[in-house]
Design a protein around this motif. Structure first.
Motif, PDB file in Angstrom:
ATOM      1  N   ILE A  93       0.958  -1.253   0.125  1.00  0.00           N
ATOM      2  CA  ILE A  93      -0.002  -0.015  -0.091  1.00  0.00           C
ATOM      3  C   ILE A  93       0.989   1.211  -0.050  1.00  0.00           C
ATOM      4  O   ILE A  93       0.550   2.269  -0.806  1.00  0.00           O
ATOM      5  N   ILE A  94       2.140   1.165   0.745  1.00  0.00           N
ATOM      6  CA  ILE A  94       2.561   2.539   0.926  1.00  0.00           C
ATOM      7  C   ILE A  94       3.473   2.609  -0.417  1.00  0.00           C
ATOM      8  O   ILE A  94       3.699   3.726  -0.987  1.00  0.00           O
ATOM      9  N   GLN A  95       3.873   1.500  -1.173  1.00  0.00           N
ATOM     10  CA  GLN A  95       4.408   1.579  -2.392  1.00  0.00           C
ATOM     11  C   GLN A  95       3.703   2.265  -3.286  1.00  0.00           C
ATOM     12  O   GLN A  95       4.045   3.125  -4.251  1.00  0.00           O
ATOM     13  N   VAL A  96       2.382   1.816  -3.318  1.00  0.00           N
ATOM     14  CA  VAL A  96       1.293   2.499  -4.344  1.00  0.00           C
ATOM     15  C   VAL A  96       1.274   3.950  -3.973  1.00  0.00           C
ATOM     16  O   VAL A  96       1.050   4.894  -4.797  1.00  0.00           O
ATOM     17  N   CYS A  97       1.122   4.327  -2.601  1.00  0.00           N
ATOM     18  CA  CYS A  97       1.033   5.784  -2.302  1.00  0.00           C
ATOM     19  C   CYS A  97       2.143   6.561  -2.621  1.00  0.00           C
ATOM     20  O   CYS A  97       2.136   7.306  -3.216  1.00  0.00           O
ATOM     21  N   LYS A  98       3.496   6.051  -2.532  1.00  0.00           N
ATOM     22  CA  LYS A  98       4.758   6.615  -2.983  1.00  0.00           C
ATOM     23  C   LYS A  98       4.569   7.064  -4.573  1.00  0.00           C
ATOM     24  O   LYS A  98       4.810   7.999  -4.958  1.00  0.00           O
ATOM     25  N   GLU A  99       4.073   5.958  -5.261  1.00  0.00           N
ATOM     26  CA  GLU A  99       4.025   6.101  -6.855  1.00  0.00           C
ATOM     27  C   GLU A  99       2.850   6.972  -7.177  1.00  0.00           C
ATOM     28  O   GLU A  99       3.139   7.724  -8.335  1.00  0.00           O
ATOM     29  N   GLU A 100       1.895   7.122  -6.349  1.00  0.00           N
ATOM     30  CA  GLU A 100       0.735   7.962  -6.702  1.00  0.00           C
ATOM     31  C   GLU A 100       0.816   9.342  -5.927  1.00  0.00           C
ATOM     32  O   GLU A 100      -0.174  10.100  -6.086  1.00  0.00           O
ATOM     33  N   ASN A 101       1.905   9.669  -5.452  1.00  0.00           N
ATOM     34  CA  ASN A 101       2.173  10.927  -4.607  1.00  0.00           C
ATOM     35  C   ASN A 101       1.076  11.259  -3.544  1.00  0.00           C
ATOM     36  O   ASN A 101       0.883  12.318  -3.388  1.00  0.00           O
ATOM     37  N   VAL A 102       0.609  10.238  -2.854  1.00  0.00           N
ATOM     38  CA  VAL A 102      -0.096  10.407  -1.711  1.00  0.00           C
ATOM     39  C   VAL A 102       0.708  10.646  -0.410  1.00  0.00           C
ATOM     40  O   VAL A 102       1.455   9.694  -0.156  1.00  0.00           O
ATOM     41  N   LYS A 103       0.463  11.720   0.214  1.00  0.00           N
ATOM     42  CA  LYS A 103       1.461  12.217   1.351  1.00  0.00           C
ATOM     43  C   LYS A 103       1.080  11.828   2.793  1.00  0.00           C
ATOM     44  O   LYS A 103       1.959  12.228   3.714  1.00  0.00           O
ATOM     45  N   ILE A 104      -0.121  11.459   2.884  1.00  0.00           N
ATOM     46  CA  ILE A 104      -0.572  11.315   4.269  1.00  0.00           C
ATOM     47  C   ILE A 104      -0.990   9.753   4.622  1.00  0.00           C
ATOM     48  O   ILE A 104      -1.732   9.269   3.801  1.00  0.00           O
ATOM     49  N   LEU A 105      -0.524   9.144   5.566  1.00  0.00           N
ATOM     50  CA  LEU A 105      -0.859   8.009   5.938  1.00  0.00           C
ATOM     51  C   LEU A 105      -1.469   8.099   7.292  1.00  0.00           C
ATOM     52  O   LEU A 105      -1.071   8.630   8.401  1.00  0.00           O
ATOM     53  N   VAL A 106      -2.523   7.323   7.400  1.00  0.00           N
ATOM     54  CA  VAL A 106      -3.341   7.368   8.932  1.00  0.00           C
ATOM     55  C   VAL A 106      -2.928   5.837   9.181  1.00  0.00           C
ATOM     56  O   VAL A 106      -3.603   4.971   8.672  1.00  0.00           O
ATOM     57  N   THR A 107      -2.206   5.607  10.223  1.00  0.00           N
ATOM     58  CA  THR A 107      -1.686   4.329  10.922  1.00  0.00           C
ATOM     59  C   THR A 107      -2.578   4.031  11.986  1.00  0.00           C
ATOM     60  O   THR A 107      -3.014   4.714  12.800  1.00  0.00           O
ATOM     61  N   VAL A 108      -2.947   2.767  12.162  1.00  0.00           N
ATOM     62  CA  VAL A 108      -3.567   2.118  13.067  1.00  0.00           C
ATOM     63  C   VAL A 108      -2.895   1.275  13.954  1.00  0.00           C
ATOM     64  O   VAL A 108      -2.445  -0.009  13.225  1.00  0.00           O
ATOM     65  N   GLY A 109      -2.561   1.139  15.134  1.00  0.00           N
ATOM     66  CA  GLY A 109      -1.625   0.089  15.683  1.00  0.00           C
ATOM     67  C   GLY A 109      -0.745   0.769  16.575  1.00  0.00           C
ATOM     68  O   GLY A 109      -0.375   2.218  16.669  1.00  0.00           O
ATOM     69  N   ALA A 110       0.162   0.211  17.521  1.00  0.00           N
ATOM     70  CA  ALA A 110       0.903   0.569  18.377  1.00  0.00           C
ATOM     71  C   ALA A 110       2.139   1.506  17.693  1.00  0.00           C
ATOM     72  O   ALA A 110       2.410   0.951  16.464  1.00  0.00           O
ATOM     73  N   ALA A 111       2.859   2.170  18.290  1.00  0.00           N
ATOM     74  CA  ALA A 111       4.183   2.916  17.880  1.00  0.00           C
ATOM     75  C   ALA A 111       5.066   1.758  17.199  1.00  0.00           C
ATOM     76  O   ALA A 111       5.294   0.928  17.775  1.00  0.00           O
TER      77      ALA A 111
END
Length: 317
Positions: A93-111
């Motif tokens: 998913i992050i790789q797709v976001c990098k390729e598509e220039n999506v800059k905001i991630l909403v993470t769910v889970g512990a640090a």
């Protein structure tokens, strides 16, 4: 300027929670166009269930393309640290976001310091929500590099914390403990609830249930009517993830069976099929999971009207 807005490049500090199937390009774009931040959840916008990683990433990319056709405003995508990602979806998913220039991630889970560090190096802004928010957990999220932290109370819908801390208490505790902005999550359905959160330290809202009852949400009419018409005393709450989290749902077959499973010692019952229940309207086949004040929502409104109302808790200060 409101710090949440400044960090995210938005006008109003209202973040739409990533609600899996019941997000869609139309919903995400509508929230972002209204000045908030739309967030694409896992399987958001998919026309049918998919079963391979390749299909999932292809559909995700299609959804991102559709969002970009509908808005030029910022939006986010939901990911999970590897400890909370048994299917291994977040890396692709992050790789797709990098390729598509999506800059905001909403993470769910512990640090997850190593992963956060890499994501920050990759240029992402991180909104972080722990499953069970605590003061120590919030400090760990901040130290790991989270830009914004979500204070989720047991008032919320979706995958609720197993802890009994309510939204206002969670916000007060976490906002006092960290220097980064804190969002209130759980029962933020209108200006009144948002103002209560703002008073105790929230700098914005993280909103799920209210956006289900929006004109742009792909949840079916039967699911929306079910939320509005169910008496709050009839909600069912049960444990899952071996007691690590809880669900609150309207009273249908899947929820009733899950509660009975709990009573028999099973703390990891099935939650059913969200696609079948909330998208297709087969309410007995899944859990219509909602916040504890969902019954106070009296109308299905546009995302713009919802964002405008909730944002008044901060924008008009």
């Amino acid at each position: 300027m409101n710090r949440v807005c400044k960090i995210l490049g938005i006008q109003k500090p209202v973040i739409q929670a990533p609600m899996m199937w019941i997000t869609s390009p139309k919903l995400v774009a509508a929230v972002s166009n209204a000045g908030g931040l739309g967030v694409l959840g896992l399987n958001g916008g998919f026309k049918k269930p998919v079963f391979t990683l390749e299909e999932t990433m292809s559909e995700l990319r299609n959804s991102i393309h559709q969002i970009k056709e509908l808005t030029d405003k910022p939006f986010g995508v939901n990911v999970f640290p590897s400890a909370n990602d048994p299917m291994g979806l977040s890396k692709p998913i992050i790789q797709v976001c990098k390729e598509e220039n999506v800059k905001i991630l909403v993470t769910v889970g512990a640090a997850s310091p190593k992963e956060y560090d890499q994501w920050k190096k990759d240029g992402f802004t991180l909104i972080a929500r722990d499953f069970n928010p605590t003061v120590r957990g919030a400090i760990a999220l901040e130290n790991a590099g989270a830009d914004i932290i979500v204070a989720t109370g047991c008032d919320e819908g979706g995958c609720m914390p197993s802890l009994s801390t309510g939204t206002t208490s969670a916000v007060a505790l976490l906002s006092d403990a960290v220097k980064v902005p804190v969002l209130a999550a759980g029962g933020i359905i209108n200006e009144k609830m948002a103002k209560a959160a703002a008073i105790v330290g929230a700098e914005g809202a993280y909103v799920g249930t209210r956006f289900i009852l929006s004109k742009e949400c792909p949840a079916c009419d039967d699911a929306k009517k079910d939320i509005m018409n169910t008496h709050p005393d009839d909600y069912i709450t049960f444990s899952l993830m071996n007691g690590f989290a809880k669900f609150r749902t309207t009273p249908h077959k899947s929820g009733k069976e899950a509660l009975q499973a709990n009573l028999k010692g099973n703390l990891n019952p099935s939650t059913g099929d969200f696609y079948s229940s909330m998208i297709k309207g087969n309410l007995d086949e899944g859990c219509n999971t909602i916040c504890n004040v969902a019954n106070l929502i009296k109308s299905i409104d546009s995302c713009k009207d919802i964002v405008d109302e909730i944002a008044r808790a901060w924008v008009n200060k």
